[in-house]
Scaffold this motif. Structure first.
Motif, mmCIF file in Angstrom:
data_model
loop_
_atom_site.group_PDB
_atom_site.id
_atom_site.type_symbol
_atom_site.label_atom_id
_atom_site.label_comp_id
_atom_site.label_asym_id
_atom_site.label_seq_id
_atom_site.Cartn_x
_atom_site.Cartn_y
_atom_site.Cartn_z
ATOM 1 N N ALA A 68 0.795 -1.040 -0.063
ATOM 2 C CA ALA A 68 0.103 0.013 -0.056
ATOM 3 C C ALA A 68 0.830 1.305 0.114
ATOM 4 O O ALA A 68 1.753 1.212 0.756
ATOM 5 N N TYR A 96 2.275 0.359 8.529
ATOM 6 C CA TYR A 96 3.670 0.064 8.388
ATOM 7 C C TYR A 96 4.645 0.405 9.608
ATOM 8 O O TYR A 96 5.553 0.522 9.502
ATOM 9 N N THR C 73 2.261 12.270 3.177
ATOM 10 C CA THR C 73 2.140 10.883 2.557
ATOM 11 C C THR C 73 2.433 10.621 1.313
ATOM 12 O O THR C 73 3.385 9.911 0.605
ATOM 13 N N ASN C 76 6.338 11.387 0.597
ATOM 14 C CA ASN C 76 7.258 10.597 1.234
ATOM 15 C C ASN C 76 8.197 11.752 2.279
ATOM 16 O O ASN C 76 9.319 11.531 2.095
ATOM 17 N N LEU C 77 7.279 12.549 2.845
ATOM 18 C CA LEU C 77 8.204 13.635 3.757
ATOM 19 C C LEU C 77 8.786 13.014 4.918
ATOM 20 O O LEU C 77 8.265 12.054 5.509
ATOM 21 N N ALA C 78 10.021 13.540 5.325
ATOM 22 C CA ALA C 78 10.443 12.955 6.486
ATOM 23 C C ALA C 78 9.569 12.902 7.799
ATOM 24 O O ALA C 78 8.864 14.029 7.636
ATOM 25 N N LEU C 79 9.695 11.977 8.611
ATOM 26 C CA LEU C 79 8.679 11.721 9.764
ATOM 27 C C LEU C 79 8.606 12.974 10.581
ATOM 28 O O LEU C 79 7.682 13.312 11.146
ATOM 29 N N TRP C 172 14.374 6.769 8.039
ATOM 30 C CA TRP C 172 13.296 5.741 7.877
ATOM 31 C C TRP C 172 13.416 4.403 8.374
ATOM 32 O O TRP C 172 14.553 3.663 7.955
ATOM 33 N N PRO C 173 12.508 3.872 9.278
ATOM 34 C CA PRO C 173 12.606 2.581 9.655
ATOM 35 C C PRO C 173 12.237 1.683 8.619
ATOM 36 O O PRO C 173 11.529 1.972 7.709
ATOM 37 N N GLU C 175 10.632 -0.997 7.978
ATOM 38 C CA GLU C 175 9.220 -1.388 7.659
ATOM 39 C C GLU C 175 8.543 -0.338 6.826
ATOM 40 O O GLU C 175 7.859 -0.356 5.962
ATOM 41 N N MET C 176 8.812 1.158 7.185
ATOM 42 C CA MET C 176 7.952 1.913 6.610
ATOM 43 C C MET C 176 8.661 2.310 5.024
ATOM 44 O O MET C 176 7.665 2.979 4.488
ATOM 45 N N ALA C 178 8.278 0.598 2.755
ATOM 46 C CA ALA C 178 7.533 -0.429 1.863
ATOM 47 C C ALA C 178 6.300 0.749 1.602
ATOM 48 O O ALA C 178 5.548 0.652 0.612
ATOM 49 N N SER C 179 6.070 1.745 2.350
ATOM 50 C CA SER C 179 4.919 2.798 2.119
ATOM 51 C C SER C 179 5.406 3.916 1.149
ATOM 52 O O SER C 179 4.538 4.577 1.016
ATOM 53 N N PHE C 180 6.765 3.920 0.807
ATOM 54 C CA PHE C 180 7.103 4.988 0.009
ATOM 55 C C PHE C 180 6.258 5.013 -1.386
ATOM 56 O O PHE C 180 5.813 4.078 -1.987
ATOM 57 N N ASN C 181 5.931 6.244 -1.767
ATOM 58 C CA ASN C 181 5.341 6.429 -2.945
ATOM 59 C C ASN C 181 6.408 6.439 -3.933
ATOM 60 O O ASN C 181 7.193 7.233 -4.109
ATOM 61 N N PRO C 182 6.383 5.362 -4.892
ATOM 62 C CA PRO C 182 7.459 5.277 -5.743
ATOM 63 C C PRO C 182 7.545 6.042 -7.046
ATOM 64 O O PRO C 182 8.442 6.232 -7.606
ATOM 65 N N ILE C 186 13.112 10.005 -2.604
ATOM 66 C CA ILE C 186 13.533 10.274 -1.301
ATOM 67 C C ILE C 186 14.787 11.276 -1.411
ATOM 68 O O ILE C 186 15.772 11.107 -1.839
#
Lengths: 680, 522, 275
Positions: A68, A96, C73, C76-79, C172-173, C175-176, C178-182, C186
């Motif tokens: 997702a 995630y 979101t 992919n902005l830094a957390l 970026w951890p 796990e996260m 995987a949520s990157f907008n391709p 980055i």
């Protein structure tokens, strides 16, 4: 000759310069294209229900290679019409989150020590069902109490209710966050039903009594949509919005008028407004005559109330109260709304709606079809406090965070606590067994939601993404437990359980068609006949009148050791007290003061009452119950004498972004608690 | 024809290299103009910049070619090597630092400075690794210490070349013993000024992008061009009057110094023809570097004044910065001279009159600085534009008021008071005045850079700024490394020009008398 | 030596000659053809060309912050974390900016969602020394992350303070990731980043339009913030299309621009609060 030499030199210099660069410099300098994004995979979309709160918005999940990667609203969905609230927009971070629970955890050390033993699912379900069996066979006290979140009907809640029913009676409870709930206690007593449908955007005047509805409405997206409708609806009319609240909240800032009021006295203000309407004879006499019961008694019970007393108690000037009463009677329909605060406030505000003739056909409020099926019960606290269960099963709700004063005691007295949660929240941390569950995007959905525009939506959608970890759907857990306890009458697996319910609701088609993007059915929520479900079939003032007799409503102002009053509110980012674990939500927590990533105490500079306290300093906020640390933020817009604190931070764990951040003001009191400040 | 030994080839390479560089620089401007045009961007700035800087490089290469052809390749009378150049007894004190072993105090100072510099190098590595997050910079205070230091160091660099060039052109005879020490300051401090920009870059590894993708609409690009030209020009301007002195040293030096001096002295023999060539080159350079120096600090100020930000967007910033630069430059020079005088016992060469005269110049710049500051602030205050007043109030009465009033005291009250009093004629008085001016001018730069950023034009975001240890370390490191390099220079080259002083004693008196005669009716 | 001298003069002559030829031909070309639009400054558009713009109705906007989160979101902005927040280093391309007026009991508040204003005459692109920021042909102010040297001049030149700087490499951890907008890269440490009106969405919409052999339609391209706004307060569209809502709303009597007096001609229009 010369020209060629010149060219040679020119060319030579540049090629020489560039080739003389060290390789790393060449790489850095001579590749002006952007860093290549990750290679693009197969793109697909899944359509489902958000599931992060009771609102039930329709979302579209963009997936690339099964991951997702994007969330957006479904434009046709009746609830959210393409919009989403910040939490919905951040739901990928929930999915995630690196600190999600992945395996069942059995407590090893003392409760709350954070020492766990990872166990298998089989073992977890087996040990839990054994515990339940033992509890059931053992003593006389309540063997099991199941606690879920106050929300609309859904299949997971249904599974939990099935489990609870198979064990005994009166053991299924729901816990809500009163700041974000409708005043259902008043509805029940005055209206006969806990649920009242209402058309917010029909109002020409919307008066909110202490309800920061733009930030804390139970369906956040609909609140923003309704606001836009009230402001610039298709008809071009512009409703007036009045906000009665101790804090200059986002809603107060967007309203046409802000009436600052001392915390906890909103009900008093509603009563005096009712008295004014009655005295001015500007209430809806036809309505009161035909559709209400107990009006005369109510009118009499207001005699003791004087405008001056109320003005002193609420700190609202008498003139302003009178003008507000005139406004209420001149702009029709005018709606008075509040949240599930003190019972008196709830009922006083709803009485105003009756006096304004607001209920029923054409009004803002109406009765509702399908009155069953909303998991909400305010009585869990008292009944469990008196008789703690042998075993407490908590389903995706955090009672120790939302109501620590009551639930710490209950949990301490309960021998075994099992929690279903995706994160180590406060309750999970104090549990004996933690069962990690899917996040909403990994769950199948079948649920029923009521919207703010008088309609109800039945939705059914399969999971949007494959589960990332070894977690389970909460419904699956409850079903497995039921099966282990009750045996044959239960469907063999969760999917067939879901399908059997779909068939019952005639919704199996929705479930299968969700890949096409439309998985809901919309129906009118408003009752076609009599809107009241009371015994008299009318709107009843009696409960309010009785309460007025019992309660001395105008408490004198005390300025003792604790001279200030606490006001609590839930920022939209932390709606229902949840959200601190998602970093994107943390950064939008306090838009008014650009506050984020900490607990801040908003107050008027004069209120600070500490000599030399300046903006941004660390302080202690102390009540008789305890003290918490916060950052003082001085605002000239704040009401003097009031300290406002946001709810939503102060977790001991709850993932790396919430861990140890800020403090939970619910630990020291509730709305209106007397407090004082110390410099930290 | 002189013998083709290794020095000849190195000199040839240097000459050819510089000429190629000059051509490349011109070609670069053309290339960037074409590239800008191709991108649809304005190409005129590149052409304008190129047509100013390009010819300067051509003139510089012409001067180098004069050195090469007329001095280094000079035909000597066959077979006869020229007589070695001698050092007179009263000049021994000038070459003493070069030929005598350093004292313990000197070595100890150098050791301390080395430690500071190494610490700064560590801090820089730390910053390179973790990014600018290790500084106190933030949103919206995007510039802080580094840019302040950049402006400050570039200002100091005006000590040398500009003052020396002006004094040369006006034929102020008292210049002879002070020009060298001034010019060295310029060259060394410029490196640190430009270096602070590199420190400030988020991606220092991509610094070369300014050459490979340079865009001449940006005032930063004007800085790049102007500072590069100034650095090359002042290095050459430092080098030209060094040649005869290097030749003097060459004839006495032993060991590793010998080949160095042989290479750099360009086969200088001290003949009349050589002198004529050299003096003509120096004269041209003196005229050339003045506009370049003025342009340097003007475009540094343009970095700020070209934006629309309150209290940056000011039309007088150009001259204001230039005046401030010369002001701080003279102050730095006085301090350097006092240190040299004390350290190397140069009381006979750097006399009270030099300090007094420089003190007078400092006083003039002090008044000018006050005049510009007064104009700048009065105009802002009287106009009372709200956005500007926010920044104005921050400085006058807000959190930056202590710094502002300290600046007013150290830049004007103290130096003015000292310099108009009898104390202003003494070495001590001028040094006191200069020290406060250095502090005050740094504060002035800081007060220009930071307050404007603290309160951006839109009133929503406000910031604060406290430099981190990294920024302070790097500032300290810049200063210590500068002092170290300066001290090392004095150990390799004479810090007071031997031949110019000698020439002054031999000829100037006659020339001055003759010149004065021309002032009056004959 | 003689030949060397000759060639030296030759260089000079040749160089001046080229310069002259270039000057003349350049001026000639500038007259002969329409200047392209990669730098700054705008030009009149022909019908059918695009000029993307946004209208934000402050009367509808509730400051809920959905746009901020959706933008984060999508891009992919830094957390962010508490330390960065206390240093003012949280990167958000779209911010909700509060302003207050008046005092208790009658204070006024304005919550203003602020993306990059996408100026037609951007002060930031002017000052970039390396073409890392530019205004493209459709009016979107872009940023080339891999060319930016991180001098932060554009941030200081922007009167709206709406660009961001990567003070350090984003954390970026695993796990996260995987949520990157391709669609969006980055950003590394040390470069400037900014709102690009979700330019990658425009590119995709164009590709789709080309694949389907049709012109780009008005609603094919919406940035994440406009798409998600629950109050529908953000309207996005082609300002060069008279039928678009954005174009019409931007001519509303309530319309205003931030810092209009600076002449930056932003393409983000605000509609005043109130009737």
């Amino acid at each position: 000759m010369e020209i060629s030499r010149r060219n040679f030199f020119k060319f030579g210099i540049f090629s020489g310069l560039t080739s003389a660069l060290p390789a790393w410099a060449k790489k850095a300098v001579l590749t002006p294209k952007e860093d290549a994004p990750p290679p693009m995979g197969e793109e697909s979309f899944a359509y489902t229900i958000c599931g992060l709160c009771p609102a039930g918005c329709g979302i579209r999940v963009r997936k690339v290679d099964g991951h997702a990667v994007g969330i957006s609203g479904i434009p046709d969905h009746p609830t959210n019409q393409g919009g989403l609230c910040p939490k919905g927009a951040a739901s990928l971070q929930e999915l995630y989150h690196p600190d999600r629970l992945r395996t069942p955890l059995l407590r090893r050390g003392p409760r709350g020590s954070g020492e766990w033993k990872e166990i298998s699912w089989d073992k977890a379900v087996r040990s839990l069902s054994e515990k339940i069996t033992r509890a059931r066979s053992g003593s006389k006290i309540k063997p099991l109490a199941a606690l879920t979140r106050a929300r609309a009907w859904d299949i997971q809640g249904e599974a939990l209710r099935g489990l609870a029913d198979s064990i005994g009676k009166d053991n299924f409870f729901a816990l809500g966050f009163p700041k974000s709930e409708f005043p259902s206690d008043a509805y029940e007593r005055m209206h006969g039903s806990r649920r009242v449908a209402f058309h917010m955007s029909r109002a020409k005047l919307l008066v909110s009594f202490g309800f920061d509805w733009l930030q804390s409405y139970p369906s956040p997206v609909e609140a923003q949509m309704a606001f836009a409708q009230l402001r610039r609806g298709p008809s071009g009319d512009r409703a007036e919005i009045v906000q009665i609240e101790p804090r200059f909240s986002v809603t107060a800032g967007k309203a046409d008028q802000w009436v600052p009021v001392r915390p906890g006295t909103e009900g008093l203000l509603a009563l005096i407004l009712a008295k004014q309407l009655i005295a001015n004879e500007t209430y809806d006499k036809a309505f009161i005559h035909a559709q209400s019961r107990g009006f005369e008694d109510f009118k009499k019970s207001l005699d003791a109330l004087s405008l001056d007393d109320v003005s002193t108690a609420t700190e609202v000037p008498g003139k302003e109260i009178r003008l507000l009463a005139v406004k209420l009677s001149s702009l029709k329909p005018a709606a008075a709304i509040t949240n599930r605060g003190p019972l008196l406030t709830q009922m006083a505000v709803h009485a105003l709606n009756a006096l304004l003739g607001n209920i029923g056909t054409g009004g803002v409020f109406s009765g509702m079809e399908g009155r069953e099926g909303f998991w909400a019960d305010g009585l869990a606290d008292q009944s469990l406090q008196a008789r703690p269960p042998e075993l407490l099963l908590v389903d995706r709700v955090d009672p120790l965070f939302l109501s620590p004063s009551v639930w710490k005691e209950i949990v301490a007295k309960t021998p075994f606590v099992a929690t279903v949660s995706s994160f180590l929240n406060e309750t999970a941390l104090s549990s004996d067994l933690v069962l990690p569950c899917h996040t909403p995007l990994e769950r199948g959905h079948c649920s029923f939601h009521v919207s703010a525009n008088g309609s109800a939506v039945l939705g059914a959608a399969p999971k949007a993404v494959a589960p990332l970890h070894e977690t389970k759907d909460p419904g699956e857990i409850f079903l497995a437990l039921t099966r282990a306890l009750a045996g044959t009458r239960v469907p063999a697996d969760f999917d067939s359980y879901v399908m059997s319910h779909m068939k019952k609701l005639r919704a199996e088609k929705l479930f299968h068609e969700s890949s096409g993007g439309k998985f809901w059915r919309e129906m009118s929520a408003a009752a076609s006949g009599n809107p009241y479900a009371t015994r008299s079939g009318k709107f009843e003032f009696d409960a309010l009148t009785n309460l007025l007799k019992l309660q001395d409503v105008k408490k004198a102002r005390e300025d003792g050791e604790f001279p200030l009053r606490l006001h609590l509110y839930a920022p939209l980012a932390f709606s229902f007290g949840e959200g601190a674990h998602l970093p994107y939500l943390q950064s939008v927590a306090g838009p008014q003061m650009q506050e984020a990533w900490e607990t801040w105490a908003e107050m008027h500079p004069e209120t600070a009452s500490l000599p030399g306290l300046s903006d941004g300093e660390a302080i202690w906020v102390e009540s008789r119950r305890g003290k918490i640390e916060a950052r003082a933020r001085l605002s000239r817009a704040a009401m003097p004498g009031v300290v406002s604190l946001p709810v939503g931070l102060g977790y001991a764990d709850y993932g790396r972004w919430a861990k140890g951040l800020g403090s939970n003001p619910l630990e020291i009191g509730e709305e209106g608690t007397e407090v004082r400040l110390w410099k930290a | 024809m002189r013998p083709r030994n290794w020095t000849f080839y190195v000199q040839l390479a240097g000459f050819a290299g510089f000429c190629l560089f000059a051509v490349a620089a011109n070609g670069w401007f053309v290339w960037r103009a074409v590239a800008s045009y191709r991108l649809g961007d304005a190409w005129l700035p590149a052409v304008v910049m190129g047509s100013i800087i390009g010819p300067i490089f051509i003139i510089l290469s012409w001067i180098i070619s004069r050195l090469f052809f007329k001095i280094a390749l000079r035909k000597t009378k066959s077979g006869k090597s020229p007589a070695p150049l001698e050092i007179f007894p009263e000049e021994e004190v000038l070459v003493a630092p070069i030929f005598e072993a350093p004292t313990g105090g000197f070595l100890a100072t150098m050791a301390v400075l080395t430690c500071v510099s190494l610490w700064a190098i560590f801090a820089w590595c730390y910053q390179m690794y973790y990014g600018l997050a290790v500084t106190g910079l933030n949103n919206p205070v995007f510039w802080g210490f580094y840019i302040t230091n950049f402006v400050f160091f570039i200002g100091i660099s005006h000590a040398g070349t500009l003052i020396s060039a002006i004094l040369r052109i006006v034929q102020a005879e008292w210049r002879r013993s002070i020009t060298r020490s001034a010019e060295v300051i310029t060259v060394l401090v410029l490196v640190f000024g430009a270096g602070n920009i590199i420190l400030d870059l988020g991606r220092p590894d991509r610094a070369l992008n300014v050459f490979l993708a340079g865009r001449f609409q940006s005032p930063l690009m004007w800085d790049v061009c102007s500072i590069t030209t100034y650095l090359i020009g002042s290095t050459l301007y430092l080098y030209l009057p060094l040649i005869p002195d290097i030749a003097i040293l060459r004839d006495r030096a032993q060991g590793w110094r010998k080949p160095l001096y042989e290479l750099l002295s360009l086969n200088w023999s001290g003949s009349h023809e050589e002198r004529e060539v050299l003096e003509k080159c120096i004269a041209i350079m003196a005229i050339l570097v003045i506009p370049v120096a003025v342009s340097v600090h003007t475009v540094v100020s343009y970095v700020f004044s070209m934006t629309v930000q309150p209290m940056w967007h000011s039309t007088i910033f150009g001259p204001y910065f230039v005046v401030g630069a010369i002001f701080s430059g003279i102050a730095a020079l006085i301090i350097a001279m006092a240190a040299l005088r004390k350290g190397y016992g140069l009381e006979r060469h750097l006399r009270a009159i030099h300090f007094e005269n420089l003190g007078k110049l400092l006083l003039v710049m002090c008044c000018l600085w006050f005049y510009f500051t007064f104009s700048e602030y009065l105009t802002t205050w009287y106009g009372g534009e709200p956005e500007h007043m926010v920044i104005f109030n921050l400085k006058i009465s807000g959190p930056y008021a202590p710094a502002f009033w300290l600046m007013a005291v150290t830049c004007f009250v103290v130096p003015f008071g000292v310099l108009v009093s009898p104390l202003g004629k003494t070495v001590r008085g001028t040094v006191i005045a200069s020290s406060t001016v250095i502090v005050g001018m740094w504060l002035e730069r800081f007060l220009i850079v930071v307050p404007t950023l603290i309160r951006p034009r839109l009133p929503y975001t406000t910031g604060g700024y406290t430099p981190s240890w990294v920024e302070i370390s790097l500032f300290a490191g810049c200063i210590s490394t500068f002092v170290m390099l300066y001290a090392m220079f004095t150990r390799v080259f004479p810090i007071v020009s031997i031949w110019e002083v000698r020439e002054g004693k031999e000829q100037a008196e006659r020339e001055v008398v003759a010149r004065i005669r021309t002032y009056f009716p004959s | 030596m003689e030949s060397l001298t000759t060639s030296r003069n030759g260089f000079l002559r040749g160089l001046l000659g080229t310069l002259g030829v270039f000057l003349l031909s350049g001026i000639g070309k500038a007259w002969g053809t329409a200047p392209r639009d990669a730098g700054h400054g705008k030009r009149p558009l022909k019908p059918g060309e695009h000029r993307w713009g946004m209208v934000i109705d402050l009367d509808k906007c509730t400051g809920c912050g959905s746009c901020v989160v959706a933008c984060s979101t999508e891009n992919n902005l830094a957390l962010g974390n508490p330390q960065e927040a206390s240093m003012g280093r949280i990167i958000r391309w779209l911010k909700i900016l509060p302003s207050h007026e008046g005092e208790f009991p009658t204070p006024k508040q304005r919550l203003l969602p602020m993306p990059c204003q996408q100026c037609d005459i951007p002060p930031c692109t002017k000052v970039c020394p390396v073409y890392a920021t530019f205004r493209n042909e459709e009016g979107i102010v872009g940023q080339v992350y891999s060319r930016c040297i991180g001098c932060r001049y554009c941030l200081n030149a922007c009167p709206y303070t709406c660009k961001d700087f990567n003070w350090k490499a984003p954390v970026w951890p695993e796990e996260m990731r995987a949520s990157f907008n391709p669609d969006v890269s980055i950003r590394p440490k040390g470069v400037v980043e900014k709102c690009l009106f979700c330019h990658h969405r425009l590119q995709r919409a164009k590709e789709e339009a080309v694949a389907e052999g049709r012109p780009l339609r008005e609603n094919d391209y919406q940035p994440a913030c406009a798409e998600i706004c629950p109050a529908k307060a953000i309207v996005f569209g082609d300002l060069n299309n008279n039928d678009s809502d954005a174009a019409n709303l931007s001519k509303d009597p309530r319309a205003f621009h931030l810092l209009e007096e600076l002449g930056t001609e932003p393409k983000v229009t605000y509609l005043k609060e109130g009737a």
